[in-house]
Design a protein around this motif. Structure first.
Motif, PDB file in Angstrom:
ATOM      1  N   UNK A 194       0.858  -1.211  -0.074  1.00  0.00           N
ATOM      2  CA  UNK A 194       0.055   0.085   0.053  1.00  0.00           C
ATOM      3  C   UNK A 194       0.777   1.160  -0.007  1.00  0.00           C
ATOM      4  N   UNK A 195       0.348   2.469  -0.729  1.00  0.00           N
ATOM      5  CA  UNK A 195       0.963   3.458  -0.266  1.00  0.00           C
ATOM      6  C   UNK A 195      -0.041   4.327   0.909  1.00  0.00           C
ATOM      7  N   UNK A 196       0.926   4.685   1.846  1.00  0.00           N
ATOM      8  CA  UNK A 196       0.088   5.391   2.805  1.00  0.00           C
ATOM      9  C   UNK A 196      -0.056   6.800   2.571  1.00  0.00           C
ATOM     10  N   UNK A 197      -1.282   7.495   2.417  1.00  0.00           N
ATOM     11  CA  UNK A 197      -1.636   8.596   2.053  1.00  0.00           C
ATOM     12  C   UNK A 197      -2.081   9.516   3.217  1.00  0.00           C
ATOM     13  N   UNK A 208      -8.868   9.708  -5.490  1.00  0.00           N
ATOM     14  CA  UNK A 208      -9.769   9.618  -6.566  1.00  0.00           C
ATOM     15  C   UNK A 208      -8.607   9.139  -7.730  1.00  0.00           C
ATOM     16  N   UNK A 209      -7.401  10.091  -7.726  1.00  0.00           N
ATOM     17  CA  UNK A 209      -6.556   9.807  -8.719  1.00  0.00           C
ATOM     18  C   UNK A 209      -5.953   8.418  -8.620  1.00  0.00           C
ATOM     19  N   UNK A 210      -5.585   7.783  -7.432  1.00  0.00           N
ATOM     20  CA  UNK A 210      -4.989   6.551  -6.994  1.00  0.00           C
ATOM     21  C   UNK A 210      -5.996   5.460  -7.392  1.00  0.00           C
ATOM     22  N   UNK A 211      -7.475   5.697  -7.056  1.00  0.00           N
ATOM     23  CA  UNK A 211      -8.193   4.679  -7.459  1.00  0.00           C
ATOM     24  C   UNK A 211      -8.411   4.584  -9.100  1.00  0.00           C
ATOM     25  N   UNK A 212      -8.318   5.721  -9.725  1.00  0.00           N
ATOM     26  CA  UNK A 212      -8.308   5.542 -10.945  1.00  0.00           C
ATOM     27  C   UNK A 212      -7.251   4.641 -11.685  1.00  0.00           C
ATOM     28  N   UNK A 231      -5.716   2.530 -10.221  1.00  0.00           N
ATOM     29  CA  UNK A 231      -5.574   1.132  -9.641  1.00  0.00           C
ATOM     30  C   UNK A 231      -4.470   0.821  -8.800  1.00  0.00           C
ATOM     31  N   UNK A 232      -4.087   2.082  -7.890  1.00  0.00           N
ATOM     32  CA  UNK A 232      -3.061   1.763  -6.990  1.00  0.00           C
ATOM     33  C   UNK A 232      -3.714   1.541  -5.526  1.00  0.00           C
ATOM     34  N   UNK A 257       1.753  -3.345   5.509  1.00  0.00           N
ATOM     35  CA  UNK A 257       2.574  -3.389   4.029  1.00  0.00           C
ATOM     36  C   UNK A 257       2.581  -2.334   3.022  1.00  0.00           C
ATOM     37  N   UNK A 258       3.229  -1.246   3.779  1.00  0.00           N
ATOM     38  CA  UNK A 258       3.382   0.065   3.197  1.00  0.00           C
ATOM     39  C   UNK A 258       4.517   0.239   2.418  1.00  0.00           C
ATOM     40  N   UNK A 259       4.481   0.455   1.155  1.00  0.00           N
ATOM     41  CA  UNK A 259       5.714   0.392   0.277  1.00  0.00           C
ATOM     42  C   UNK A 259       6.325   1.995   0.333  1.00  0.00           C
TER      43      UNK A 259
END
Length: 259
Positions: free
Chosen positions: A3-6, A19-23, A25-26, A60-62
């Motif tokens: 995961x990316x921690x935002x 929204x952009x990460x979801x688009x 597929x991240x 599981x943060x990358x």
């Protein structure tokens, strides 16, 4: 999938990035101290709560995209908790969890006491913070330098400029299109070797106050500029005279928040 921690995921930029990460597929683990207005999935956590940040960092943060904290001038204790203790908790928790990449949201306000006449400036310009908020952003930049040099964490400091809709001649020179900023964040996340970098998050504006060196930007160039925006009837208004001299605008002329 890592995961990316935002952090700051309920704010204006954070909401756009979710929204952009979801688009794209991240996989993102989004967090904020408050629930988002759009009802999106955000884990509630206080950046000043080290245990809570440690728990998030173990999932599981990358990489971390650290937007969280106070985005305006506030009383000292609020700045201390959110922007200084909170940013320390992010970097130290990342170090302990073995997370090797942090994208840090800094601000052009670290140069805010420079006169407008001194523009354009680059990353080598003397830092001249215009507020406690700006001082806290410099703390984060210096902390990222330490954690890169001593602990090998790749760091991209983005000195974000005006990422909201412009309203004056001042604003159109420091405007940053949110999609340009999104692409800069992606460049930092996807670079094979990030190293340590400081980049202004600014679009391709006529008369821009800040310029980037190509070797810092990971191949990123802005695709938008304020020249594409619809001009208000009568043109862009001049800023109020009291905020027109220094680059920090209202931040630079405001007295101490607690007076």
């Amino acid at each position: 999938m890592p995961n990316i921690l935002l952090t700051g995921a309920a704010g204006r930029l954070g909401t756009h990035f979710r929204s952009r990460f979801a688009e794209a597929g991240r996989a993102v683990l989004a967090t904020d101290i408050a629930a988002p207005a759009d009802g999106g999935s955000v884990v509630l956590a206080d950046l000043a709560d080290r245990a809570a940040i440690d728990d998030l960092m173990q999932q599981d943060i990358s990489a971390v995209v650290h937007l969280g904290g106070m985005a305006n001038e506030k009383p000292w204790q609020a700045i201390l908790d959110a922007n200084i203790a909170g940013t320390y908790n992010i970097f130290e928790s990342a170090r302990k969890a073995g997370v090797k990449r942090v994208i840090y949201a800094s601000s052009y306000h670290v140069l805010g006491m420079h006169e407008v006449a001194a523009a354009p400036l680059d990353r080598h310009a003397e830092v001249r913070p215009d507020s406690l908020y700006a001082v806290s952003k410099l703390f984060g930049e210096n902390l990222s330098r330490l954690y890169h040099d001593k602990f090998g964490i790749g760091c991209l400091n983005i000195r974000i400029c005006a990422a909201n809709n412009p309203g004056s001649q001042r604003d159109i020179r420091i405007w940053c299109d949110r999609d340009d900023l999104w692409r800069l964040v992606l460049a930092g996340l996807d670079a094979p070797e990030l190293g340590y970098r400081t980049v202004f998050g600014i679009s391709d504006n006529a008369g821009a106050w800040y310029v980037n060196e190509a070797d810092q930007t990971l191949g990123w160039t802005p695709e938008h500029g304020s020249g594409e925006l619809p001009v208000p009837a009568g043109g862009w208004p001049a800023p109020d005279p009291e905020v027109a001299v220094l680059q920090g605008g209202g931040f630079a002329v405001r007295g101490h928040f607690e007076d």
